[in-house]
Write a protein that holds these residues in place. Structure first.
Motif, PDB file in Angstrom:
ATOM      1  N   THR B  27     -49.784 -36.574 -58.948  1.00  0.00           N
ATOM      2  CA  THR B  27     -49.140 -36.472 -60.262  1.00  0.00           C
ATOM      3  C   THR B  27     -47.842 -35.687 -60.106  1.00  0.00           C
ATOM      4  O   THR B  27     -47.622 -35.027 -59.097  1.00  0.00           O
ATOM      5  CB  THR B  27     -50.034 -35.732 -61.274  1.00  0.00           C
ATOM      6  OG1 THR B  27     -50.289 -34.415 -60.771  1.00  0.00           O
ATOM      7  CG2 THR B  27     -51.354 -36.457 -61.482  1.00  0.00           C
ATOM      8  N   LYS B  29     -44.694 -33.584 -62.776  1.00  0.00           N
ATOM      9  CA  LYS B  29     -44.117 -33.282 -64.091  1.00  0.00           C
ATOM     10  C   LYS B  29     -42.747 -33.932 -64.138  1.00  0.00           C
ATOM     11  O   LYS B  29     -41.947 -33.734 -63.224  1.00  0.00           O
ATOM     12  CB  LYS B  29     -43.935 -31.766 -64.244  1.00  0.00           C
ATOM     13  CG  LYS B  29     -45.198 -31.007 -64.561  1.00  0.00           C
ATOM     14  CD  LYS B  29     -45.205 -30.567 -66.019  1.00  0.00           C
ATOM     15  CE  LYS B  29     -46.530 -29.912 -66.366  1.00  0.00           C
ATOM     16  NZ  LYS B  29     -46.860 -30.037 -67.785  1.00  0.00           N
ATOM     17  N   GLU B  42     -52.486 -36.902 -68.152  1.00  0.00           N
ATOM     18  CA  GLU B  42     -53.242 -35.867 -68.876  1.00  0.00           C
ATOM     19  C   GLU B  42     -53.446 -36.329 -70.313  1.00  0.00           C
ATOM     20  O   GLU B  42     -52.654 -37.098 -70.842  1.00  0.00           O
ATOM     21  CB  GLU B  42     -52.472 -34.539 -68.855  1.00  0.00           C
ATOM     22  CG  GLU B  42     -51.072 -34.653 -69.484  1.00  0.00           C
ATOM     23  CD  GLU B  42     -50.254 -33.360 -69.463  1.00  0.00           C
ATOM     24  OE1 GLU B  42     -50.837 -32.295 -69.231  1.00  0.00           O
ATOM     25  OE2 GLU B  42     -49.029 -33.430 -69.704  1.00  0.00           O
ATOM     26  N   ASP B  43     -54.548 -35.880 -70.921  1.00  0.00           N
ATOM     27  CA  ASP B  43     -54.724 -36.085 -72.359  1.00  0.00           C
ATOM     28  C   ASP B  43     -53.762 -35.154 -73.084  1.00  0.00           C
ATOM     29  O   ASP B  43     -53.580 -34.014 -72.672  1.00  0.00           O
ATOM     30  CB  ASP B  43     -56.158 -35.730 -72.781  1.00  0.00           C
ATOM     31  CG  ASP B  43     -57.169 -36.780 -72.344  1.00  0.00           C
ATOM     32  OD1 ASP B  43     -56.746 -37.925 -72.077  1.00  0.00           O
ATOM     33  OD2 ASP B  43     -58.361 -36.458 -72.271  1.00  0.00           O
ATOM     34  N   GLU B 157     -53.927 -40.530 -74.780  1.00  0.00           N
ATOM     35  CA  GLU B 157     -54.911 -40.412 -73.710  1.00  0.00           C
ATOM     36  C   GLU B 157     -54.273 -40.626 -72.345  1.00  0.00           C
ATOM     37  O   GLU B 157     -53.374 -41.451 -72.182  1.00  0.00           O
ATOM     38  CB  GLU B 157     -56.003 -41.472 -73.900  1.00  0.00           C
ATOM     39  CG  GLU B 157     -57.103 -41.038 -74.828  1.00  0.00           C
ATOM     40  CD  GLU B 157     -58.151 -42.119 -74.969  1.00  0.00           C
ATOM     41  OE1 GLU B 157     -58.880 -42.382 -74.000  1.00  0.00           O
ATOM     42  OE2 GLU B 157     -58.223 -42.715 -76.063  1.00  0.00           O
ATOM     43  N   LYS B 158     -54.790 -39.904 -71.391  1.00  0.00           N
ATOM     44  CA  LYS B 158     -54.568 -40.155 -69.967  1.00  0.00           C
ATOM     45  C   LYS B 158     -54.601 -41.657 -69.708  1.00  0.00           C
ATOM     46  O   LYS B 158     -55.488 -42.340 -70.232  1.00  0.00           O
ATOM     47  CB  LYS B 158     -55.754 -39.528 -69.250  1.00  0.00           C
ATOM     48  CG  LYS B 158     -55.559 -39.016 -67.889  1.00  0.00           C
ATOM     49  CD  LYS B 158     -56.926 -38.476 -67.415  1.00  0.00           C
ATOM     50  CE  LYS B 158     -56.785 -37.698 -66.159  1.00  0.00           C
ATOM     51  NZ  LYS B 158     -58.015 -37.084 -65.716  1.00  0.00           N
ATOM     52  N   LEU B 179     -46.903 -34.612 -67.718  1.00  0.00           N
ATOM     53  CA  LEU B 179     -47.561 -34.869 -66.433  1.00  0.00           C
ATOM     54  C   LEU B 179     -47.874 -36.357 -66.322  1.00  0.00           C
ATOM     55  O   LEU B 179     -48.590 -36.921 -67.146  1.00  0.00           O
ATOM     56  CB  LEU B 179     -48.861 -34.058 -66.322  1.00  0.00           C
ATOM     57  CG  LEU B 179     -49.480 -34.035 -64.920  1.00  0.00           C
ATOM     58  CD1 LEU B 179     -48.675 -33.125 -63.990  1.00  0.00           C
ATOM     59  CD2 LEU B 179     -50.937 -33.569 -64.983  1.00  0.00           C
TER      60      LEU B 179
END
Lengths: 409, 409
Positions: B27, B29, B42-43, B157-158, B179
């Protein structure tokens, strides 16, 4: 009581189109590796026939198909192997009846041979002989010269969006670069005393800047290049300074917010000042999106858009006024849309084209479009929607179960 | 006669999945401006209610709706103006019956007021008075605290693909970064003595490199980052040197060509040597795409794909084996597909999943899918196709007029 005089969407688009069409469309040569999703700015004709030699589409033996008549899994016929055509080499064999030559996939067929026997149906039998276990048809696994693309034929038209497949086609013609329309450059100016930038502390009365980021991504999605973005407080002079500066640098300025008739809505008067055309449209018969302003600066060839502060409306109007007008200029072929069944009756708005966000639900091969209602839907509706439908200003609305066209977002 | 033992598509995908799933997904940022088409890793929960104060959705006056009962275009009611809420400022007024306060679009509602009167239906009448020409409903043009997004609720949601609208949502939550899953890095190795690079002179037996460019664009389309690409002649040692080198740098190596059983098809034996798993799949029940090889290097966490030399097949198998497996790992929600009516009967291939390129023709709300036939279709079919259909290995084929799902290319 002062109501805006509104243009229909078509009127507003036509005004913009007429100014943009006066300038030559900007093009650039780019490398094929960078060409994904660019729009072709030239017709592409085949400089040579594809394939330009008789090609095998399998690994196997070039043969006379007549030699295999009657051959099958249990009754092989036998052929003499003259040799092998090397991959990428010009053929130097001539195959006579009862003979064959090994040719790899993509290799050049020898003279005389009229078909390919797949290696899976051949068995080596001694040093220079094979057994053939298949009745091979004339021309089997052979592509003739120009069968794919005849020499000089039109392969791709100007206005084609370059997907991986088109890029493959261009590569097959030996092109390393291609002429495409340059991405129009965009400046985004987000107005409002109430707008906070990410990282700033949230206070009562203030909200975070949505439009800069939503419009940024929307511009990228539709093939524009965002060159700069600014957040400016509701200060007429500050806005004016920024505007006077950016019109020199970009093809489109998108001002979001300040386009309505509130006391601090300076956009209309500023765009009138800065443009050479004066305001072309102030107020558009699209719901949402009414308080939209357009103008044009002929000196700098810069389109000026005053977009609504409402994020759904701002993104929609960018699509309708910038992306759609440019696609018309570029003569881009229409995009494939989704057909869905309307989940409920949906009224048309009096005298306005309604753009309604919808969720899609799939059942078997059918989609159902469910309108996302709620006045509040500024943010949450964005996350739920898969697309939008357009309901014409003169339509009677859409009935439950009626088929509608959904534009994906 | 040696035939490949083939995997079904699902078997081949599952083998790859099981190895990729052992590693943590990478992952990173990234700034919101760069986030378009990345996949959320990420959620996202709302850190605060949206809106976090009672907001007006119009320019106008905050009022008591009961004061306007009976008011209309010809019968105004009159209200005392206490002042104006400044944009972005906390409200300091309390509105009592018969009073009102000016509030711009997006401004904070004063205490007491329960609705907004649009400025278009108000007329200034003396210094501190307005005439109201509308019967305003309770809560009209007002968005309550948290009405859009309640505090702490799950907003995205992710696994969500970030479109402009989702990016707008993230911006509204004050996020500057997000993210996302890092783009898997790809190396493309195109094999073949017959392959020419653009700019080289065309000779009999040779063709220009299609797969490097087609796969490059296909990788970009599906969210991968092409880090390097190489053309290598059919020289086992040279190919081996390149392979041994690139497995250290990238997540996926795509070797195109050399995957069949010809005399110079080194891909299988090389991938077997270089991988730690040995060959996972050699031969896949997909048409086109049979001579496909997969392997995995656990030491370098590198997926090794030997793709067919045929460009349509190479691009398809990249989508099926790399893009689809990664989407499953990332738990990306399914993509909206087009439904179309089949133009003609279409047979299924014995024991193979058939991927058939189709052209789409629109009539009203219906699409018709027209298969693009022709063995030669290597290049020209690419330029015509809008998408493909999948016909299952155990299906009886598709009948004319049957509904099919078209995957856009």
């Amino acid at each position: 009581m002062h109501l805006l005089t509104v243009d229909t969407l078509e009127q507003a688009q036509n005004k913009i189109y007429s100014y943009l069409a006066k300038n030559e469309l900007k093009t650039e040569k780019i490398a094929l590796t960078q060409a994904f999703q660019y729009i072709l700015a030239e017709d592409i004709h085949a400089p040579f026939a594809v394939p330009h030699f008789r090609r095998s589409t399998v690994d196997g033996y070039a043969i006379h198909s007549l030699d295999t008549v009657g051959a099958g899994e249990s009754i092989p016929c036998f052929l003499k192997v003259l040799g092998a055509v090397e991959m990428g080499e010009e053929n130097r064999y001539t195959v006579k009846r009862g003979e064959c030559v090994y040719v790899p996939t993509g290799g050049m067929l020898p003279n005389g041979a009229d078909a390919m026997l797949m290696i899976e149906y051949a068995e080596k039998f001694g040093e220079n002989e094979i057994a053939c276990y298949q009745n091979v048809k004339h021309n089997q696994y052979v592509v003739d010269v120009g069968e794919d693309i005849p020499e000089k034929s039109l392969v791709l038209e100007k206005g084609t969006i370059l997907r991986p497949h088109e890029i493959g086609v261009l590569a097959s013609l030996g092109l390393a670069e291609v002429l495409v329309y340059a991405k129009p450059t965009v400046a985004i100016i987000s107005l409002g005393d109430e707008i906070l930038q990410a990282g700033e502390r949230l206070e009562a009365g203030k909200i975070y800047d949505v439009n800069t980021y939503g419009l940024y991504a929307q511009a990228v999605k539709f093939g524009f290049a965002v060159q700069e973005y600014h957040h400016v407080k509701d200060d007429r002079e500050a806005i004016c300074r920024i505007l006077e500066n950016v019109v020199h640098h970009v093809d489109i300025v998108c001002v979001s917010g300040g386009s309505s008739q509130g006391e601090k809505d300076f956009t209309a008067s500023l765009l009138a000042e800065i443009s050479t055309t004066g305001i072309l449209t102030h107020g558009i018969a699209v719901k949402p999106g009414k308080p939209t302003i357009t103008a044009y600066d002929e000196k700098n060839a810069c389109l000026l858009l005053g977009l609504p502060g409402h994020p759904v409306a701002a993104m929609l109007l960018f699509e309708l006024l910038a992306a759609q007008v440019y696609r018309k200029l570029w003569q881009v072929s229409p995009i494939v849309q989704i057909t869905a069944k309307m989940a409920c009756n949906f009224p048309s708005a009096d005298g306005r084209l309604t753009c309604q966000l919808v969720q899609l639900e799939r059942e078997g091969h059918e989609y159902t479009a469910i309108p996302i209602f709620g006045k509040s839907g500024v943010v949450s509706s964005l996350a739920k929607a898969q697309g939008y439908i357009l309901v014409g200003m003169n339509s009677e609305g859409v009935k439950k179960d009626e088929q509608v066209c959904v534009y994906l977002i």
